[in-house]
Motif scaffolding. Sequence first.
Motif, PDB file in Angstrom:
ATOM      1  N   GLU A 203       0.789  -1.238   0.000  1.00 49.81           N
ATOM      2  CA  GLU A 203       0.000   0.000   0.000  1.00 49.81           C
ATOM      3  C   GLU A 203       0.822   1.290   0.000  1.00 49.81           C
ATOM      4  N   ILE A 204       2.137   1.220   0.074  1.00 44.69           N
ATOM      5  CA  ILE A 204       2.954   2.443   0.114  1.00 44.69           C
ATOM      6  C   ILE A 204       2.955   3.087  -1.268  1.00 44.69           C
ATOM      7  N   THR A 205       2.639   4.387  -1.338  1.00 42.43           N
ATOM      8  CA  THR A 205       2.555   5.083  -2.626  1.00 42.43           C
ATOM      9  C   THR A 205       3.660   6.123  -2.820  1.00 42.43           C
ATOM     10  N   GLU A 206       4.274   6.553  -1.720  1.00 44.02           N
ATOM     11  CA  GLU A 206       5.341   7.555  -1.840  1.00 44.02           C
ATOM     12  C   GLU A 206       6.266   7.489  -0.629  1.00 44.02           C
ATOM     13  N   LEU A 207       7.435   8.110  -0.772  1.00 44.69           N
ATOM     14  CA  LEU A 207       8.395   8.218   0.330  1.00 44.69           C
ATOM     15  C   LEU A 207       8.624   9.692   0.630  1.00 44.69           C
ATOM     16  N   ILE A 232      11.421  11.025  -5.619  1.00 48.89           N
ATOM     17  CA  ILE A 232      12.495  12.011  -5.805  1.00 48.89           C
ATOM     18  C   ILE A 232      13.633  11.759  -4.826  1.00 48.89           C
ATOM     19  N   CYS A 233      13.281  11.382  -3.588  1.00 44.24           N
ATOM     20  CA  CYS A 233      14.329  11.162  -2.582  1.00 44.24           C
ATOM     21  C   CYS A 233      15.275  10.037  -2.999  1.00 44.24           C
ATOM     22  N   VAL A 234      14.753   9.023  -3.698  1.00 44.94           N
ATOM     23  CA  VAL A 234      15.594   7.901  -4.140  1.00 44.94           C
ATOM     24  C   VAL A 234      16.622   8.386  -5.158  1.00 44.94           C
ATOM     25  N   LEU A 235      16.209   9.296  -6.030  1.00 44.55           N
ATOM     26  CA  LEU A 235      17.132   9.828  -7.048  1.00 44.55           C
ATOM     27  C   LEU A 235      18.250  10.660  -6.422  1.00 44.55           C
ATOM     28  N   ARG A 236      18.106  11.028  -5.167  1.00 47.42           N
ATOM     29  CA  ARG A 236      19.136  11.818  -4.478  1.00 47.42           C
ATOM     30  C   ARG A 236      20.015  10.973  -3.564  1.00 47.42           C
ATOM     31  N   MET A 237      19.811   9.659  -3.587  1.00 44.47           N
ATOM     32  CA  MET A 237      20.642   8.749  -2.780  1.00 44.47           C
ATOM     33  C   MET A 237      21.897   8.411  -3.587  1.00 44.47           C
ATOM     34  N   SER A 238      22.908   9.210  -3.409  1.00 46.45           N
ATOM     35  CA  SER A 238      24.077   9.199  -4.297  1.00 46.45           C
ATOM     36  C   SER A 238      24.902   7.921  -4.268  1.00 46.45           C
ATOM     37  N   ASN A 239      24.797   7.119  -3.210  1.00 46.96           N
ATOM     38  CA  ASN A 239      25.593   5.886  -3.123  1.00 46.96           C
ATOM     39  C   ASN A 239      24.797   4.630  -3.441  1.00 46.96           C
ATOM     40  N   LEU A 240      23.574   4.795  -3.928  1.00 46.05           N
ATOM     41  CA  LEU A 240      22.693   3.651  -4.163  1.00 46.05           C
ATOM     42  C   LEU A 240      23.279   2.706  -5.212  1.00 46.05           C
ATOM     43  N   GLN A 241      23.320   1.406  -4.867  1.00 42.22           N
ATOM     44  CA  GLN A 241      23.852   0.386  -5.777  1.00 42.22           C
ATOM     45  C   GLN A 241      22.780  -0.608  -6.230  1.00 42.22           C
TER      46      GLN A 241
END
Length: 372
Positions: A203-207, A232-241
Amino acid sequence: MGHQVIIFDFSVIRGLWETRVKKSKERQRKEKERLEQSALEKIKQEWNFILECRKKGIPQSKYLKNGFVDINEKNLDTHGKNPQLKKSHALSDGVNKEQNKFIFQLSGEQWTELPDSLKEQIYLKEWHVYNTLIQTIPAYLALFQDLRVLELSKNQINHLPAEIGCLKNLKVLNVSFNNLKSVPPELGDCENLEKLDLSGNMEITELPFELSNLKQLTYVDVSANKFHSIPICVLRMSNLQWLDISSNSLKDLPEDIDRLDELQTLLLQKNKLTYLPRALVNMPKLSLLVVSGDDLVEIPTAICESTTGLKFVSLKDSPVETIVCEDTEEIIENEREREQVEKEFMKAYIEDLRERESTPSYTTKVMLSLQL
């Protein structure tokens, strides 16, 4: 056009996978029998025995007779009565016991809330709570300042307290397959968080945008929810692998997705994507891209013919029959169980895929309409 797999029934895939495992075990059994009859196996046993003796400080005179190794277990048992050895084992057991006292574990449907005694154990470093009927996490969670791991999967949790933001040393948060509909913005204060798993909540629609502060995150799994776009916050997680946003309602990807320049794995299957942006070609470390190919009408040629080592997999999903039932909760539970099964399958499939040097450059179609 990459590597396509047409999947008509995941239960069939699972059946084939289990058959493959059985065949593999049978080959291993025969290989084991062959080795047991070979001289190499005897040499291996002798070397392992010698290593075990050396670990226990047993002198060579105890296990060598006329130049040959005597692998009689009595040599180990006799030496095991050595007081010094017993002391060593006691120290080892003591270390394990000391480590375990920092770990809290709880499971079973008899639990509907956390025990009151837990609030007195604020020295804990890990919580592992799973398969319970617990719905809420108490605010006293903020007292556990040394907490590193918070594993809360497969419970009935319907919200996370704002106090979770007080856990400055938290590295792993897993609240997968619960009943969450939102995430508190205070989670963005967990500045040392490295792994976040919110999958299977349905049911989660946004962060919240505040999660942009999580610069140490390398792994995010938000699969099996109701996201219409990558937050948008995910796109700003600079170390995401690793990003798994499969089984959602994505219709497109952001044109600036290439700002995730550390991303290595992107799982997008079971969404409603009709095209893939060319920006994916500009992601230098992206090594695995998985999509569902049914609705895709536009795929950049550079993705299919990538010379950077990108493994592009297009899964073709046929419509899954919906179980008609009056009880909405039962439908959700059935869907959640299906997602768990498919997730396990995809995990095994991806591990197998990573072991290959490359995916086929041609289209491979595997049609599975057989009913087991």
